[in-house]
Motif scaffolding. Structure first.
Motif, PDB file in Angstrom:
ATOM      1  N   PRO A 120      39.652  15.191 -20.837  1.00  0.00           N
ATOM      2  CA  PRO A 120      40.276  14.137 -21.648  1.00  0.00           C
ATOM      3  C   PRO A 120      41.457  13.453 -20.971  1.00  0.00           C
ATOM      4  O   PRO A 120      41.900  12.397 -21.427  1.00  0.00           O
ATOM      5  CB  PRO A 120      40.708  14.874 -22.919  1.00  0.00           C
ATOM      6  CG  PRO A 120      40.756  16.315 -22.557  1.00  0.00           C
ATOM      7  CD  PRO A 120      39.750  16.518 -21.470  1.00  0.00           C
ATOM      8  N   LEU A 121      41.963  14.001 -19.878  1.00  0.00           N
ATOM      9  CA  LEU A 121      43.080  13.381 -19.165  1.00  0.00           C
ATOM     10  C   LEU A 121      42.611  12.382 -18.114  1.00  0.00           C
ATOM     11  O   LEU A 121      43.420  11.644 -17.554  1.00  0.00           O
ATOM     12  CB  LEU A 121      43.949  14.463 -18.505  1.00  0.00           C
ATOM     13  CG  LEU A 121      44.606  15.472 -19.454  1.00  0.00           C
ATOM     14  CD1 LEU A 121      45.428  16.481 -18.663  1.00  0.00           C
ATOM     15  CD2 LEU A 121      45.472  14.764 -20.481  1.00  0.00           C
ATOM     16  N   SER A 122      41.318  12.360 -17.824  1.00  0.00           N
ATOM     17  CA  SER A 122      40.790  11.435 -16.821  1.00  0.00           C
ATOM     18  C   SER A 122      40.286  10.158 -17.486  1.00  0.00           C
ATOM     19  O   SER A 122      39.555  10.236 -18.487  1.00  0.00           O
ATOM     20  CB  SER A 122      39.629  12.087 -16.052  1.00  0.00           C
ATOM     21  OG  SER A 122      40.078  13.205 -15.321  1.00  0.00           O
ATOM     22  N   PRO A 123      40.667   8.980 -16.982  1.00  0.00           N
ATOM     23  CA  PRO A 123      40.098   7.742 -17.526  1.00  0.00           C
ATOM     24  C   PRO A 123      38.574   7.771 -17.452  1.00  0.00           C
ATOM     25  O   PRO A 123      38.001   8.204 -16.446  1.00  0.00           O
ATOM     26  CB  PRO A 123      40.686   6.660 -16.612  1.00  0.00           C
ATOM     27  CG  PRO A 123      41.940   7.270 -16.061  1.00  0.00           C
ATOM     28  CD  PRO A 123      41.635   8.726 -15.897  1.00  0.00           C
ATOM     29  N   CYS A 124      37.925   7.306 -18.509  1.00  0.00           N
ATOM     30  CA  CYS A 124      36.466   7.353 -18.557  1.00  0.00           C
ATOM     31  C   CYS A 124      35.964   6.266 -19.488  1.00  0.00           C
ATOM     32  O   CYS A 124      36.334   6.210 -20.663  1.00  0.00           O
ATOM     33  CB  CYS A 124      35.985   8.724 -19.047  1.00  0.00           C
ATOM     34  SG  CYS A 124      34.209   8.831 -19.301  1.00  0.00           S
ATOM     35  N   ASN A 125      35.125   5.381 -18.950  1.00  0.00           N
ATOM     36  CA  ASN A 125      34.584   4.290 -19.758  1.00  0.00           C
ATOM     37  C   ASN A 125      33.698   4.779 -20.898  1.00  0.00           C
ATOM     38  O   ASN A 125      33.540   4.073 -21.898  1.00  0.00           O
ATOM     39  CB  ASN A 125      33.779   3.334 -18.864  1.00  0.00           C
ATOM     40  CG  ASN A 125      34.674   2.427 -18.034  1.00  0.00           C
ATOM     41  OD1 ASN A 125      35.749   2.032 -18.477  1.00  0.00           O
ATOM     42  ND2 ASN A 125      34.231   2.106 -16.828  1.00  0.00           N
ATOM     43  N   ARG A 126      33.110   5.943 -20.762  1.00  0.00           N
ATOM     44  CA  ARG A 126      32.283   6.478 -21.852  1.00  0.00           C
ATOM     45  C   ARG A 126      33.144   6.888 -23.043  1.00  0.00           C
ATOM     46  O   ARG A 126      32.749   6.706 -24.188  1.00  0.00           O
ATOM     47  CB  ARG A 126      31.468   7.676 -21.373  1.00  0.00           C
ATOM     48  CG  ARG A 126      30.238   7.310 -20.560  1.00  0.00           C
ATOM     49  CD  ARG A 126      29.502   8.548 -20.129  1.00  0.00           C
ATOM     50  NE  ARG A 126      28.295   8.216 -19.391  1.00  0.00           N
ATOM     51  CZ  ARG A 126      27.071   8.226 -19.889  1.00  0.00           C
ATOM     52  NH1 ARG A 126      26.901   8.555 -21.166  1.00  0.00           N
ATOM     53  NH2 ARG A 126      26.027   7.920 -19.146  1.00  0.00           N
ATOM     54  N   ARG A 127      34.292   7.459 -22.756  1.00  0.00           N
ATOM     55  CA  ARG A 127      35.182   7.880 -23.844  1.00  0.00           C
ATOM     56  C   ARG A 127      36.007   6.724 -24.368  1.00  0.00           C
ATOM     57  O   ARG A 127      36.277   6.617 -25.569  1.00  0.00           O
ATOM     58  CB  ARG A 127      36.096   9.006 -23.354  1.00  0.00           C
ATOM     59  CG  ARG A 127      35.427  10.371 -23.321  1.00  0.00           C
ATOM     60  CD  ARG A 127      36.404  11.488 -23.011  1.00  0.00           C
ATOM     61  NE  ARG A 127      36.711  11.578 -21.599  1.00  0.00           N
ATOM     62  CZ  ARG A 127      37.801  11.120 -21.009  1.00  0.00           C
ATOM     63  NH1 ARG A 127      38.737  10.492 -21.715  1.00  0.00           N
ATOM     64  NH2 ARG A 127      37.990  11.258 -19.715  1.00  0.00           N
ATOM     65  N   GLU A 128      36.451   5.867 -23.466  1.00  0.00           N
ATOM     66  CA  GLU A 128      37.305   4.732 -23.848  1.00  0.00           C
ATOM     67  C   GLU A 128      36.955   3.538 -22.966  1.00  0.00           C
ATOM     68  O   GLU A 128      37.467   3.419 -21.843  1.00  0.00           O
ATOM     69  CB  GLU A 128      38.787   5.095 -23.696  1.00  0.00           C
ATOM     70  CG  GLU A 128      39.719   4.071 -24.304  1.00  0.00           C
ATOM     71  CD  GLU A 128      41.172   4.503 -24.226  1.00  0.00           C
ATOM     72  OE1 GLU A 128      42.040   3.652 -24.476  1.00  0.00           O
ATOM     73  OE2 GLU A 128      41.439   5.682 -23.904  1.00  0.00           O
ATOM     74  N   PRO A 129      36.044   2.675 -23.436  1.00  0.00           N
ATOM     75  CA  PRO A 129      35.594   1.547 -22.613  1.00  0.00           C
ATOM     76  C   PRO A 129      36.759   0.722 -22.072  1.00  0.00           C
ATOM     77  O   PRO A 129      37.743   0.460 -22.762  1.00  0.00           O
ATOM     78  CB  PRO A 129      34.747   0.725 -23.590  1.00  0.00           C
ATOM     79  CG  PRO A 129      34.253   1.722 -24.590  1.00  0.00           C
ATOM     80  CD  PRO A 129      35.380   2.705 -24.755  1.00  0.00           C
ATOM     81  N   GLY A 130      36.625   0.365 -20.801  1.00  0.00           N
ATOM     82  CA  GLY A 130      37.629  -0.464 -20.162  1.00  0.00           C
ATOM     83  C   GLY A 130      38.687   0.300 -19.404  1.00  0.00           C
ATOM     84  O   GLY A 130      39.518  -0.316 -18.716  1.00  0.00           O
ATOM     85  N   THR A 131      38.663   1.635 -19.477  1.00  0.00           N
ATOM     86  CA  THR A 131      39.689   2.424 -18.783  1.00  0.00           C
ATOM     87  C   THR A 131      39.305   2.738 -17.345  1.00  0.00           C
ATOM     88  O   THR A 131      40.146   3.162 -16.557  1.00  0.00           O
ATOM     89  CB  THR A 131      39.971   3.735 -19.531  1.00  0.00           C
ATOM     90  OG1 THR A 131      38.767   4.499 -19.628  1.00  0.00           O
ATOM     91  CG2 THR A 131      40.513   3.468 -20.926  1.00  0.00           C
ATOM     92  N   GLY A 132      38.034   2.551 -16.990  1.00  0.00           N
ATOM     93  CA  GLY A 132      37.589   2.827 -15.628  1.00  0.00           C
ATOM     94  C   GLY A 132      36.755   4.090 -15.537  1.00  0.00           C
ATOM     95  O   GLY A 132      36.648   4.865 -16.492  1.00  0.00           O
ATOM     96  N   CYS A 133      36.157   4.283 -14.383  1.00  0.00           N
ATOM     97  CA  CYS A 133      35.332   5.468 -14.116  1.00  0.00           C
ATOM     98  C   CYS A 133      36.014   6.318 -13.062  1.00  0.00           C
ATOM     99  O   CYS A 133      36.067   5.951 -11.881  1.00  0.00           O
ATOM    100  CB  CYS A 133      33.937   5.048 -13.638  1.00  0.00           C
ATOM    101  SG  CYS A 133      32.877   6.423 -13.156  1.00  0.00           S
ATOM    102  N   SER A 134      36.543   7.458 -13.477  1.00  0.00           N
ATOM    103  CA  SER A 134      37.267   8.330 -12.549  1.00  0.00           C
ATOM    104  C   SER A 134      36.355   8.969 -11.515  1.00  0.00           C
ATOM    105  O   SER A 134      36.829   9.459 -10.476  1.00  0.00           O
ATOM    106  CB  SER A 134      37.991   9.438 -13.328  1.00  0.00           C
ATOM    107  OG  SER A 134      39.002   8.908 -14.147  1.00  0.00           O
ATOM    108  N   ALA A 135      35.046   8.978 -11.788  1.00  0.00           N
ATOM    109  CA  ALA A 135      34.125   9.585 -10.834  1.00  0.00           C
ATOM    110  C   ALA A 135      33.984   8.759  -9.565  1.00  0.00           C
ATOM    111  O   ALA A 135      33.671   9.307  -8.500  1.00  0.00           O
ATOM    112  CB  ALA A 135      32.753   9.773 -11.482  1.00  0.00           C
ATOM    113  N   ILE A 136      34.200   7.444  -9.665  1.00  0.00           N
ATOM    114  CA  ILE A 136      34.107   6.589  -8.483  1.00  0.00           C
ATOM    115  C   ILE A 136      35.139   7.046  -7.458  1.00  0.00           C
ATOM    116  O   ILE A 136      36.342   7.061  -7.727  1.00  0.00           O
ATOM    117  CB  ILE A 136      34.343   5.105  -8.839  1.00  0.00           C
ATOM    118  CG1 ILE A 136      33.308   4.616  -9.859  1.00  0.00           C
ATOM    119  CG2 ILE A 136      34.311   4.255  -7.577  1.00  0.00           C
ATOM    120  CD1 ILE A 136      31.912   4.513  -9.334  1.00  0.00           C
TER     121      ILE A 136
END
Length: 341
Positions: A120-136
């Motif tokens: 939950p501390l990592s930005p994630c578009n699936r959890r919160e669209p528009g925050t980015g994909c931390s996996a990239i």
């Protein structure tokens, strides 16, 4: 875990349109709630819904209620006889204890196991669209090689969905606006630049999964899974395949890949290329090349493309050789009424 309200829906009408997260087996949702990824304000318990039957469907198919437990589905005599790849996929997933609890509808709707989504501390578009994909640019060994965008490179974790997609399963959905049907192969949306849209609209619920008659592939179907350990691990890559041969030539073929995209990846071009070909490893290798033609690494995972080709060839070869005998089915009397007994 956050505080939440709890209610129980005893009828489908009460579940459709209910505000809150649907609770069936809970094997995915409760885990996400415990780590703070899912924070629903209300849980709607749907375990009492009358969706627990596995029924004959027109033309030799099966209609599976969304509340059928994975363990029961894997050992149903008609699943073993007509859709052995479905049983094989189910038995390769999770543990016996989880299969006893997990529901068919819940399996279809389970969330990705991307470690960045699970944090939950990592930005994630699936959890919160528009925050980015931390996996990239991160740890991407097990991420997508097909259908991904910079909005999300996570994969769908289900084994069952891969086999269902391969054999033309259809998802039956009820919602506030009525009912609709979606092929399993396209049920899970692919990501756009902002992430992944939900598969179900607000208030919708999966009621059944419908499988058509497999025809001559009933005893020539397999599911093969490559994973980091034998027990209780999600697929690095997997494949469900079916092959029907007549007079030495392939007359029907099915192939879907798992662990490669945000949904099970149905390989229609590869299937078409196999028609009229002899069931040889060379033919299967050419089909596998075609199936992965559009594949591209989403990070440090180019090896996954090679593994996916190899797993496709193996699944097709095993399917052509014929489905071996499975474990004994549950007695038919168990399924005459409610599968929960």
């Amino acid at each position: 875990m956050n505080l939440f309200d709890y209610t129980r829906a005893d009828t489908l009408g009460a579940a459709v349109g209910a505000e809150g997260a649907l609770l069936a087996g809970g094997t995915n949702l409760l885990d996400l709630m415990k780590i703070g990824v899912a924070t629903p304000s209300r849980l709607v318990d749907v375990t009492r819904l009358p969706l627990t039957r596995i029924e004959e469907h027109e033309g030799g198919g099966l209609r599976i209620g969304a509340m059928v437990r994975n363990a029961d589905l894997a050992r149903h005599p008609q699943v073993l006889a007509r859709f052995p790849a479905v049983a094989e996929a189910l038995l390769s997933g999770a543990s016996a204890q989880l299969r006893n609890a997990a529901s068919t509808g819940g399996n279809v709707m389970q969330s990705t196991r991307c470690p960045y989504f699970m944090d939950p501390l990592s930005p994630c578009n699936r959890r919160e669209p528009g925050t980015g994909c931390s996996a990239i640019g991160g740890e991407t060994r097990n991420h997508a090689i097909l259908g991904w965008t910079t909005g999300c490179i996570a994969t769908h974790p289900s084994d069952l969905c891969v086999a269902l997609a391969a054999f033309d399963a259809v998802v039956e959905i009820a919602g506030p606006s009525g009912t609709r049907e979606v092929p399993m192969a396209t049920f899970h949306p692919l990501p756009d630049a902002n992430g992944v849209a939900p598969a179900l609209a607000a208030g919708e619920i999966i009621t059944h999964i419908r499988l058509p008659d497999p025809g001559g592939m009933a005893r020539h179907a397999r599911y093969v899974k490559l994973r980091e350990r034998t027990s209780f691990a999600f697929a690095i890559v997997s494949a469900a395949a079916g092959v029907e041969v007549a007079q030495g030539r392939i007359v029907n073929a099915r192939l879907a890949l798992g662990g490669v995209a945000a949904r099970p990846w149905r390989c229609l071009d590869a299937e078409a290329a196999l028609l009229g070909q002899p069931p040889t490893e060379d033919a299967f290798a050419r089909a596998a090349e075609q199936a992965l033609e559009a594949a591209a690494p989403s990070g440090d995972n180019a090896a996954k493309i090679v593994l996916a080709r190899r797993i496709a060839v193996r699944a097709l070869s095993l399917a052509a050789a014929g489905t071996p005998d499975r474990m004994p089915a549950l007695p038919a009397s168990v399924f005459e009424g409610d599968v929960h007994g």
